[in-house]
Write a protein that holds these residues in place. Structure first.
Motif, mmCIF file in Angstrom:
data_model
loop_
_atom_site.group_PDB
_atom_site.id
_atom_site.type_symbol
_atom_site.label_atom_id
_atom_site.label_comp_id
_atom_site.label_asym_id
_atom_site.label_seq_id
_atom_site.Cartn_x
_atom_site.Cartn_y
_atom_site.Cartn_z
ATOM 1 N N ARG A 117 84.957 11.666 44.594
ATOM 2 C CA ARG A 117 85.935 11.904 45.658
ATOM 3 C C ARG A 117 85.350 12.020 47.063
ATOM 4 O O ARG A 117 86.002 11.636 48.024
ATOM 5 C CB ARG A 117 86.726 13.173 45.345
ATOM 6 C CG ARG A 117 87.528 13.075 44.072
ATOM 7 C CD ARG A 117 88.615 12.041 44.174
ATOM 8 N NE ARG A 117 89.713 12.600 44.965
ATOM 9 C CZ ARG A 117 90.776 11.927 45.346
ATOM 10 N NH1 ARG A 117 90.906 10.676 45.040
ATOM 11 N NH2 ARG A 117 91.713 12.516 46.048
ATOM 12 N N ILE A 118 84.153 12.597 47.195
ATOM 13 C CA ILE A 118 83.584 12.751 48.546
ATOM 14 C C ILE A 118 82.154 12.212 48.591
ATOM 15 O O ILE A 118 81.336 12.653 49.384
ATOM 16 C CB ILE A 118 83.668 14.215 49.047
ATOM 17 C CG1 ILE A 118 82.963 15.193 48.118
ATOM 18 C CG2 ILE A 118 85.116 14.622 49.254
ATOM 19 C CD1 ILE A 118 82.912 16.621 48.659
ATOM 20 N N GLY A 119 81.896 11.219 47.762
ATOM 21 C CA GLY A 119 80.571 10.611 47.705
ATOM 22 C C GLY A 119 80.169 9.890 48.979
ATOM 23 O O GLY A 119 78.991 9.638 49.197
ATOM 24 N N ALA A 120 81.135 9.553 49.823
ATOM 25 C CA ALA A 120 80.809 8.935 51.111
ATOM 26 C C ALA A 120 80.314 9.977 52.108
ATOM 27 O O ALA A 120 79.768 9.629 53.153
ATOM 28 C CB ALA A 120 82.029 8.215 51.676
ATOM 29 N N GLU A 121 80.483 11.263 51.773
ATOM 30 C CA GLU A 121 80.057 12.345 52.662
ATOM 31 C C GLU A 121 78.822 13.067 52.134
ATOM 32 O O GLU A 121 77.972 13.491 52.910
ATOM 33 C CB GLU A 121 81.188 13.367 52.824
ATOM 34 C CG GLU A 121 82.428 12.795 53.482
ATOM 35 C CD GLU A 121 83.570 13.786 53.494
ATOM 36 O OE1 GLU A 121 83.915 14.241 54.611
ATOM 37 O OE2 GLU A 121 84.102 14.117 52.421
ATOM 38 N N ILE A 122 78.762 13.245 50.831
ATOM 39 C CA ILE A 122 77.676 14.008 50.211
ATOM 40 C C ILE A 122 77.004 13.159 49.144
ATOM 41 O O ILE A 122 77.671 12.584 48.291
ATOM 42 C CB ILE A 122 78.227 15.314 49.588
ATOM 43 C CG1 ILE A 122 78.797 16.213 50.694
ATOM 44 C CG2 ILE A 122 77.147 16.036 48.795
ATOM 45 C CD1 ILE A 122 79.469 17.460 50.174
ATOM 46 N N GLU A 123 75.685 13.103 49.223
ATOM 47 C CA GLU A 123 74.904 12.348 48.243
ATOM 48 C C GLU A 123 73.878 13.287 47.619
ATOM 49 O O GLU A 123 73.517 14.308 48.195
ATOM 50 C CB GLU A 123 74.160 11.204 48.930
ATOM 51 C CG GLU A 123 75.073 10.217 49.634
ATOM 52 C CD GLU A 123 74.300 9.236 50.504
ATOM 53 O OE1 GLU A 123 73.097 9.468 50.809
ATOM 54 O OE2 GLU A 123 74.905 8.230 50.899
#
Length: 174
Positions: free
Chosen positions: A107-113
């Motif tokens: 869901r928020i992989g574009a923000e947190i890796e």
């Protein structure tokens, strides 16, 4: 409720028999999940273009953790999961079959890796440029509410807290 303010709100019973109340005309809250629901089914059922309120609360708790992280070392997923608000929001939103890491990546992989930690240590959290801006905005929001960030705390030496013993002190000079 239905007789007195039924034109404004709607009610329904969830699987446990408790009543849920929501504004009439709005999207009702998602149906209560069964603990046996698969991770894939849960993640596939999430809306593609928005976050559910409980999901947004979990995302907000994650960014609160990141905004208040004060160590010079990068945070790990375990440290994030131990943050009280993340723990509370995760329990309220995610079924047990869905690990926090999987939800973050989906869901928020574009923000947190997640990236490998140094020297075999646990993976660390890495923020994208967009997430850095979100963390800074969250910190500003917290500071406006009176949060005073403590000074950065040095991390203990690598041998402390990792199950290894500290090396003996060097011999005294004679």
């Amino acid at each position: 409720i239905d007789r007195r303010i039924g034109g404004e709100v709607e009610t329904r019973r969830n699987e446990t028999g408790a009543y849920e109340i929501f504004l009439r005309g709005s999207n009702p809250p998602p149906v209560e999940r069964k603990n046996g629901e698969s991770k894939e089914a849960f993640l596939a059922a999430l809306p593609g273009d928005t976050f559910a309120p409980a999901e947004e609360a979990l995302r907000d708790a994650i960014f609160e953790f990141l905004a208040t992280w004060r160590s010079p070392e990068l945070a790990t997923l375990q440290q994030m999961g131990d943050f009280p608000e993340v723990k509370r929001r995760q329990a309220a939103f995610l079924p047990r079959s869905v690990p926090l890491r999987d939800w973050i990546e989906h869901r928020i992989g574009a923000e947190i890796e997640f990236r490998p930690g140094a020297h075999g240590r646990p993976e660390v959290i890495h923020l994208t440029d967009a997430a850095r801006q979100t963390v800074m905005a969250k910190l500003a929001q917290l500071q406006a509410r009176g949060f005073a960030a403590p000074p950065m705390m040095p991390m203990p030496p690598p041998h402390v807290g990792f199950g290894l013993h500290a090396p003996p002190p060097p011999p005294a000079a004679v």
